[in-house]
Design a protein around this motif. Sequence first.
Motif, PDB file in Angstrom:
ATOM      1  N   GLY A 274     -27.713 -13.309  16.658  1.00  0.00           N
ATOM      2  CA  GLY A 274     -27.059 -14.466  16.062  1.00  0.00           C
ATOM      3  C   GLY A 274     -25.581 -14.528  16.392  1.00  0.00           C
ATOM      4  O   GLY A 274     -25.100 -13.851  17.306  1.00  0.00           O
ATOM      5  N   GLY A 275     -24.850 -15.350  15.633  1.00  0.00           N
ATOM      6  CA  GLY A 275     -23.442 -15.566  15.926  1.00  0.00           C
ATOM      7  C   GLY A 275     -23.300 -16.358  17.220  1.00  0.00           C
ATOM      8  O   GLY A 275     -24.106 -17.230  17.519  1.00  0.00           O
ATOM      9  N   THR A 276     -22.278 -16.004  17.986  1.00  0.00           N
ATOM     10  CA  THR A 276     -22.052 -16.618  19.297  1.00  0.00           C
ATOM     11  C   THR A 276     -22.349 -15.566  20.354  1.00  0.00           C
ATOM     12  O   THR A 276     -22.641 -14.421  20.031  1.00  0.00           O
ATOM     13  N   LYS A 277     -22.229 -15.942  21.638  1.00  0.00           N
ATOM     14  CA  LYS A 277     -22.460 -14.965  22.710  1.00  0.00           C
ATOM     15  C   LYS A 277     -21.634 -13.707  22.489  1.00  0.00           C
ATOM     16  O   LYS A 277     -22.136 -12.598  22.501  1.00  0.00           O
ATOM     17  N   ASP A 278     -20.326 -13.896  22.298  1.00  0.00           N
ATOM     18  CA  ASP A 278     -19.458 -12.725  22.176  1.00  0.00           C
ATOM     19  C   ASP A 278     -19.695 -11.990  20.862  1.00  0.00           C
ATOM     20  O   ASP A 278     -19.644 -10.766  20.809  1.00  0.00           O
ATOM     21  N   MET A 279     -20.011 -12.717  19.800  1.00  0.00           N
ATOM     22  CA  MET A 279     -20.226 -12.063  18.504  1.00  0.00           C
ATOM     23  C   MET A 279     -21.461 -11.157  18.519  1.00  0.00           C
ATOM     24  O   MET A 279     -21.432 -10.047  17.996  1.00  0.00           O
ATOM     25  N   CYS A 280     -22.552 -11.618  19.142  1.00  0.00           N
ATOM     26  CA  CYS A 280     -23.767 -10.784  19.102  1.00  0.00           C
ATOM     27  C   CYS A 280     -23.571  -9.521  19.935  1.00  0.00           C
ATOM     28  O   CYS A 280     -24.091  -8.463  19.593  1.00  0.00           O
ATOM     29  N   VAL A 281     -22.805  -9.614  21.016  1.00  0.00           N
ATOM     30  CA  VAL A 281     -22.534  -8.429  21.842  1.00  0.00           C
ATOM     31  C   VAL A 281     -21.641  -7.455  21.076  1.00  0.00           C
ATOM     32  O   VAL A 281     -21.861  -6.243  21.071  1.00  0.00           O
ATOM     33  N   ARG A 282     -20.647  -8.025  20.375  1.00  0.00           N
ATOM     34  CA  ARG A 282     -19.742  -7.177  19.586  1.00  0.00           C
ATOM     35  C   ARG A 282     -20.488  -6.492  18.444  1.00  0.00           C
ATOM     36  O   ARG A 282     -20.328  -5.291  18.216  1.00  0.00           O
ATOM     37  N   LEU A 283     -21.348  -7.254  17.760  1.00  0.00           N
ATOM     38  CA  LEU A 283     -22.116  -6.661  16.654  1.00  0.00           C
ATOM     39  C   LEU A 283     -23.060  -5.571  17.160  1.00  0.00           C
ATOM     40  O   LEU A 283     -23.281  -4.566  16.483  1.00  0.00           O
ATOM     41  N   ALA A 284     -23.635  -5.795  18.334  1.00  0.00           N
ATOM     42  CA  ALA A 284     -24.537  -4.793  18.904  1.00  0.00           C
ATOM     43  C   ALA A 284     -23.784  -3.486  19.125  1.00  0.00           C
ATOM     44  O   ALA A 284     -24.278  -2.396  18.825  1.00  0.00           O
ATOM     45  N   LYS A 285     -22.572  -3.593  19.641  1.00  0.00           N
ATOM     46  CA  LYS A 285     -21.774  -2.385  19.883  1.00  0.00           C
ATOM     47  C   LYS A 285     -21.401  -1.710  18.569  1.00  0.00           C
ATOM     48  O   LYS A 285     -21.504  -0.496  18.430  1.00  0.00           O
ATOM     49  N   GLU A 286     -21.000  -2.500  17.598  1.00  0.00           N
ATOM     50  CA  GLU A 286     -20.640  -1.919  16.296  1.00  0.00           C
ATOM     51  C   GLU A 286     -21.864  -1.278  15.639  1.00  0.00           C
ATOM     52  O   GLU A 286     -21.770  -0.220  15.016  1.00  0.00           O
ATOM     53  N   ALA A 287     -23.033  -1.928  15.774  1.00  0.00           N
ATOM     54  CA  ALA A 287     -24.266  -1.383  15.195  1.00  0.00           C
ATOM     55  C   ALA A 287     -24.608  -0.041  15.851  1.00  0.00           C
ATOM     56  O   ALA A 287     -25.048   0.901  15.185  1.00  0.00           O
ATOM     57  N   ALA A 288     -24.398   0.045  17.159  1.00  0.00           N
ATOM     58  CA  ALA A 288     -24.725   1.276  17.896  1.00  0.00           C
ATOM     59  C   ALA A 288     -23.731   2.389  17.579  1.00  0.00           C
ATOM     60  O   ALA A 288     -24.118   3.550  17.419  1.00  0.00           O
ATOM     61  N   CYS A 289     -22.453   2.036  17.506  1.00  0.00           N
ATOM     62  CA  CYS A 289     -21.398   3.063  17.455  1.00  0.00           C
ATOM     63  C   CYS A 289     -20.905   3.374  16.044  1.00  0.00           C
ATOM     64  O   CYS A 289     -20.349   4.446  15.820  1.00  0.00           O
ATOM     65  N   LEU A 290     -21.059   2.444  15.108  1.00  0.00           N
ATOM     66  CA  LEU A 290     -20.379   2.600  13.826  1.00  0.00           C
ATOM     67  C   LEU A 290     -21.333   2.801  12.654  1.00  0.00           C
ATOM     68  O   LEU A 290     -20.927   2.743  11.494  1.00  0.00           O
ATOM     69  N   ARG A 291     -22.621   2.995  12.958  1.00  0.00           N
ATOM     70  CA  ARG A 291     -23.572   3.365  11.902  1.00  0.00           C
ATOM     71  C   ARG A 291     -24.214   4.685  12.290  1.00  0.00           C
ATOM     72  O   ARG A 291     -24.580   4.887  13.447  1.00  0.00           O
TER      73      ARG A 291
END
Lengths: 227, 309
Positions: B196-213
């Motif tokens: 979801g979000g925008t193109k850049d938002m979903c990529v950013r969330l994916a990185k945060e989900a991978a690295c920050l949880r």
Amino acid sequence: MESKDQKMLREFNLTLPVSASDIAPLKVGDAVFLNGLVFTGREGLYDMIFEKKKEPPIDIRTLGGATINASPTVRETEPGVYHVPSITGTASFRFAKYMSEFLKRYKIRFLIGKGGMSSEVYKTCFQPNGAVYLTTIGYGMGAVYGRGILGVKDVAWKEELGLAQAMWVLEVENFGPFIVECDTQGASLFEQVNDEINDKFLRLYEDLPKFAMKRMGEIGSAKEEIM
Amino acid sequence: MIRGTSILDAARELNVRAAIDIPKDAYQKVEQLSRQETNRLSSYVLGKILENYDAATKDRVAMCADTGLPRYYVKIGNDAVIEGGMVQLEKALRQATADTTVSIPLRPNRVHPFTRKDNNNNVGMHAPTVDYSFEPDVDWVDITVTHKGGLFGGDYRMLFPADGIPGLKRFFLDSLAEFLRRGMACQPATIGVGVGGTKDMCVRLAKEAACLRIVGDRNPDPEIAKLEEELAEIGTSAGFGPMGFQGNSAVLDVHIEVAYAHTGGMPVGIQQFCYAQRRKTVRIFPDNSIEYREDPRWFTPYYRRETIE
């Protein structure tokens, strides 16, 4: 299920330079440790040699015939004196186009890196030159590989290429383990493994519909639409 | 008031700990995978990965020589006061990056994309990346640093509501096919999926989900949590081990984060955080005391809020 003792790989400990008969017994899936000199090379080095047509100020042919697609972490302890605590390989497929000439010109026996190249490159470039490909393992093994580095013998093009791309000549002992990905027969371990995995993996796609919108590469050519 | 020198000192130490010491959650998961793995090659590699974690901590050297791109995630309490303001904070983070590039050392990976000029300190235009979020009713500042490689393991695709969850699963499989073969993603990895979000938002969330949880953490939405477990099971049963050898040990965990999307779209980003999970967090209090920890706690209820407040 295999028992624990079957999980060990056949291990070889070799001193550089090696002869054709030294590497003949190596088979894909064996583990190798190296002793002697190993030099680093990646984008910067290949670019200097093959695009800018410059010869390195260090004669590669005298170094023992082993190179690693990698760059180390480096600390300059005093001017001109370097300490290399860790090193890890970088993906080699990007350098495949240079292999034919590189392996021949510099008499390379061991090309070390991350993840190997295609068996086509092995058959056309490695096998004719008596070279084998050793893959670093895991790929994030900086500390273990770092323990095999005794010191920095020399460095070339540090100013031109920077610390990450310079050609570092490393003195190594029990440097490894690396896994034989391409042996003198030119086979690729990774390609064999892919063949073994594919049937099971592709079954996971069953019952999943195609995407509503395709992408370039999923259509026949750029003159088609992605709908 | 939080002093600039406190931020600089803490950020330096943060980089040291991140580069060298593997977080416990990742270590324990790799240990578990290593015990369970039956394939000879995969088992050998997992054993060496554990040996490398131990060697890095014992020798005090970077666990991976590709020390990635140092990246900071700063969570600022609404009542926090920083000496010199945000400009001073950013300067401290850039200074800490340059200092620890020499002292640890980190590899100076950051170069100009065209000229390939290397400042040899991991600092340059838009480098290091600093991301911000805020937290109500608190007066501390949290700083998380991650060192992550960035060449392989990530992908983006615009999906549509018509693609739905089956489409998401197909794209997930595609990303495994692309990056688990030959171990390009340096698995076992934590796979982050941003939807979801925008193109850049979903990529950013994916990185945060991978690295920050941390490994084992589940999304508080039970439906999303269920999908996380389902994707983790798909990734595990896909047949890959480390380096793309046969096995069932490619996945440390799957984390999904969502953002409200365009009514017609369902963009998806996927990121893989390799087994060399360089991440550490520090909290700096107004009295300049500091606490280090391994769980970034980046995804707070406030950060995931749906409401106006």
